[in-house]
Design a protein around this motif. Sequence first.
Motif, mmCIF file in Angstrom:
data_model
loop_
_atom_site.group_PDB
_atom_site.id
_atom_site.type_symbol
_atom_site.label_atom_id
_atom_site.label_comp_id
_atom_site.label_asym_id
_atom_site.label_seq_id
_atom_site.Cartn_x
_atom_site.Cartn_y
_atom_site.Cartn_z
ATOM 1 N N THR A 59 10.286 25.233 -33.275
ATOM 2 C CA THR A 59 10.296 23.781 -33.097
ATOM 3 C C THR A 59 10.957 23.140 -34.316
ATOM 4 O OG1 THR A 59 8.294 23.785 -31.760
ATOM 5 C CG2 THR A 59 8.875 21.724 -32.852
ATOM 6 N N TRP A 60 12.009 22.366 -34.066
ATOM 7 C CA TRP A 60 12.722 21.719 -35.156
ATOM 8 C C TRP A 60 11.885 20.595 -35.741
ATOM 9 C CZ3 TRP A 60 18.473 21.511 -36.054
ATOM 10 C CH2 TRP A 60 19.069 22.708 -35.672
ATOM 11 N N GLN A 61 12.028 20.389 -37.044
ATOM 12 C CA GLN A 61 11.383 19.250 -37.680
ATOM 13 C C GLN A 61 12.229 18.007 -37.468
ATOM 14 O OE1 GLN A 61 10.683 20.189 -41.787
ATOM 15 N NE2 GLN A 61 9.007 21.581 -41.340
ATOM 16 N N GLN A 62 11.553 16.857 -37.348
ATOM 17 C CA GLN A 62 12.256 15.608 -37.106
ATOM 18 C C GLN A 62 12.888 15.090 -38.395
ATOM 19 O OE1 GLN A 62 12.798 13.610 -34.228
ATOM 20 N NE2 GLN A 62 14.138 12.599 -35.693
ATOM 21 N N ALA A 63 14.224 14.977 -38.398
ATOM 22 C CA ALA A 63 14.914 14.282 -39.484
ATOM 23 C C ALA A 63 14.980 12.800 -39.115
ATOM 24 C CB ALA A 63 16.319 14.846 -39.674
ATOM 25 N N LEU A 64 14.939 11.934 -40.114
ATOM 26 C CA LEU A 64 14.925 10.503 -39.874
ATOM 27 C C LEU A 64 16.186 9.841 -40.408
ATOM 28 C CD1 LEU A 64 11.224 9.673 -40.839
ATOM 29 C CD2 LEU A 64 12.164 10.046 -38.548
ATOM 30 N N PRO A 65 16.630 8.751 -39.773
ATOM 31 C CA PRO A 65 17.761 7.995 -40.319
ATOM 32 C C PRO A 65 17.384 7.375 -41.665
ATOM 33 C CG PRO A 65 17.213 7.300 -38.067
ATOM 34 C CD PRO A 65 16.101 8.162 -38.544
ATOM 35 N N PRO A 66 18.377 6.977 -42.459
ATOM 36 C CA PRO A 66 18.073 6.318 -43.736
ATOM 37 C C PRO A 66 17.142 5.126 -43.532
ATOM 38 C CG PRO A 66 20.415 6.814 -43.598
ATOM 39 C CD PRO A 66 19.828 7.129 -42.252
ATOM 40 N N ALA A 67 16.071 5.056 -44.340
ATOM 41 C CA ALA A 67 15.026 4.059 -44.107
ATOM 42 C C ALA A 67 14.919 3.010 -45.205
ATOM 43 C CB ALA A 67 13.675 4.746 -43.943
ATOM 44 N N ALA A 68 15.740 3.108 -46.253
ATOM 45 C CA ALA A 68 15.625 2.147 -47.354
ATOM 46 C C ALA A 68 16.066 0.759 -46.897
ATOM 47 C CB ALA A 68 16.474 2.601 -48.535
ATOM 48 N N ARG A 69 15.210 -0.231 -47.103
ATOM 49 C CA ARG A 69 15.509 -1.624 -46.762
ATOM 50 C C ARG A 69 14.912 -2.534 -47.824
ATOM 51 N NH1 ARG A 69 17.672 1.091 -43.369
ATOM 52 N NH2 ARG A 69 18.027 0.617 -41.159
ATOM 53 N N SER A 70 15.547 -3.675 -48.033
ATOM 54 C CA SER A 70 14.975 -4.675 -48.923
ATOM 55 C C SER A 70 13.855 -5.414 -48.205
ATOM 56 C CB SER A 70 16.045 -5.678 -49.365
ATOM 57 O OG SER A 70 16.461 -6.463 -48.252
ATOM 58 N N ARG A 71 13.075 -6.162 -48.975
ATOM 59 C CA ARG A 71 12.012 -6.944 -48.353
ATOM 60 C C ARG A 71 12.593 -7.998 -47.410
ATOM 61 N NH1 ARG A 71 7.124 -8.845 -52.052
ATOM 62 N NH2 ARG A 71 6.922 -6.576 -51.996
ATOM 63 N N SER A 72 13.730 -8.581 -47.774
ATOM 64 C CA SER A 72 14.369 -9.564 -46.887
ATOM 65 C C SER A 72 14.811 -8.916 -45.579
ATOM 66 C CB SER A 72 15.580 -10.199 -47.585
ATOM 67 O OG SER A 72 15.195 -10.925 -48.725
ATOM 68 N N ALA A 73 15.287 -7.670 -45.654
ATOM 69 C CA ALA A 73 15.756 -6.989 -44.449
ATOM 70 C C ALA A 73 14.626 -6.694 -43.476
ATOM 71 C CB ALA A 73 16.473 -5.694 -44.825
ATOM 72 N N GLN A 74 13.382 -6.666 -43.968
ATOM 73 C CA GLN A 74 12.249 -6.432 -43.071
ATOM 74 C C GLN A 74 12.060 -7.571 -42.082
ATOM 75 O OE1 GLN A 74 10.851 -3.650 -42.715
ATOM 76 N NE2 GLN A 74 11.551 -2.605 -44.567
ATOM 77 N N LEU A 75 12.683 -8.724 -42.349
ATOM 78 C CA LEU A 75 12.662 -9.799 -41.349
ATOM 79 C C LEU A 75 13.335 -9.345 -40.062
ATOM 80 C CD1 LEU A 75 13.539 -12.919 -43.545
ATOM 81 C CD2 LEU A 75 11.364 -12.466 -42.411
ATOM 82 N N LEU A 76 14.422 -8.586 -40.189
ATOM 83 C CA LEU A 76 15.091 -8.074 -38.998
ATOM 84 C C LEU A 76 14.228 -7.042 -38.279
ATOM 85 C CD1 LEU A 76 18.779 -7.662 -40.235
ATOM 86 C CD2 LEU A 76 17.652 -9.658 -39.235
ATOM 87 N N THR A 77 13.463 -6.270 -39.051
ATOM 88 C CA THR A 77 12.544 -5.315 -38.444
ATOM 89 C C THR A 77 11.481 -6.048 -37.635
ATOM 90 O OG1 THR A 77 12.902 -3.785 -40.278
ATOM 91 C CG2 THR A 77 10.958 -3.417 -38.912
ATOM 92 N N GLN A 78 11.015 -7.180 -38.143
ATOM 93 C CA GLN A 78 10.049 -7.987 -37.396
ATOM 94 C C GLN A 78 10.630 -8.422 -36.060
ATOM 95 O OE1 GLN A 78 8.829 -11.612 -39.428
ATOM 96 N NE2 GLN A 78 8.258 -12.581 -37.485
ATOM 97 N N ALA A 79 11.885 -8.887 -36.057
ATOM 98 C CA ALA A 79 12.514 -9.328 -34.812
ATOM 99 C C ALA A 79 12.702 -8.153 -33.856
ATOM 100 C CB ALA A 79 13.856 -9.988 -35.119
ATOM 101 N N ALA A 80 13.176 -7.008 -34.382
ATOM 102 C CA ALA A 80 13.404 -5.845 -33.538
ATOM 103 C C ALA A 80 12.109 -5.341 -32.920
ATOM 104 C CB ALA A 80 14.068 -4.732 -34.344
#
Length: 414
Positions: free
Chosen positions: A17-38
């Motif tokens: 079973t392959w381990q899950q690799a993740l996309p780059p996750a670094a974001r600024s605090r301001s960018a988390q506003l877009l995460t809220q919308a998404a």
Amino acid sequence: MVEPLKPPKRKNPLARTWQQALPPAARSRSAQLLTQAAAEGRFALQRCAECQNYVYPPREVCPNCLSVDLALTDAPDGGVIVSETTTHVTSDSYFRERMPWRIGMVKLDCGPIAVAHLHGDCQDGDRVRTTLQLDKSGQAVFFAIPSEPTPNMDQDRQWYEMVAKPQFRRVLVTNGRSAIGQAVANALAETGATVYVGIAEPWKPFPGEERLRAAEHKIVPLDAPDERSVRELAADIGGKIDILVNTSEFIRPGGLLDRSRTTVIRDEMEQLYLGFVNLAQAFGPAMLGRGADQLNSAAAWVNIFSVHALANWSAFGTHSAAEAACLSLSHCLRGELRGGGVRVVNLFTGPTDTEWFQTLPPPKVAPKALASAVITALNKGVEEMFVGDVANEIRQNLVDNPKSVEREFTNRHT
């Protein structure tokens, strides 16, 4: 043109079973506003209150007038692809396993230019509709899809990475004794999912039992508050479940002063909170380890909560508190499952059209409407959805004036 998805082949039990690799996750605090919308399925950007320009990338100050008043605002989602490319080689572990991958530059109608993942039916120069999606790391990314529907549009390979589409997946609905659980099971079966339905105390008859057993669901014994029952089922099918829909419910009216003892409160916490704990500890580890199985992968954990987990309703005060405890636990589970690329989806509903809310006047949410919302949330890849007029009104009021919501639902003297 996007080719339709084919049922996945049976997994080789001897293969690693392959381990899950993740996309780059670094974001600024301001960018988390877009995460809220998404997370809510909205397309929104920062907008300057002074010059009215939409701002992207997210910033602390407006690049045009230097104002710091940059509120997240719903924005027009149309745009045009001004350039596109297909990546075949990358050093990133996540994308290396999924090559080739298409990206492009989209000139948004509202002004900014954004780098977006491209749907297979989008080409250079096409008008597109841009969405904000949550990727496997739980961060917001732009995704460009055709402005008009195309054949097999929702089965694009890259789009599939951004959602938790139930088609061909194996789903466990934890409580088939309730009207909501039965509606959810039926709706999931219509999408092409294989549905397991948990039944506690199967010897005891319940409304809708004949229709449930006549359907092509796999009925399994499951009593969420019973740790032994949960672990026995997990030992049997835990490695197969791709989506778990927690439909556990235990609704009793009354607040703190209505209870002369703690018996009912203990039952509420046992059925809802401890049931959640048992399910998470038994099924969570296997789902966490199966995030990289492509079409066979574990994809989502879905909770159905009362909106009063966010705003206590004294008429159902201790039930609201138990729901709030489960909501807090879901945030913990979301953080833990994110490492496997498995999303946790929370649906918030007002009073439902079931027996415990019989005397309440409309509007109420029908079980079929709630089941439809579960399918929509999975197909869109959102983390939060509010279902029904009551839930959406409370959501908006919590943003505008949370103290008014508290007074409205805890004041029994007016």
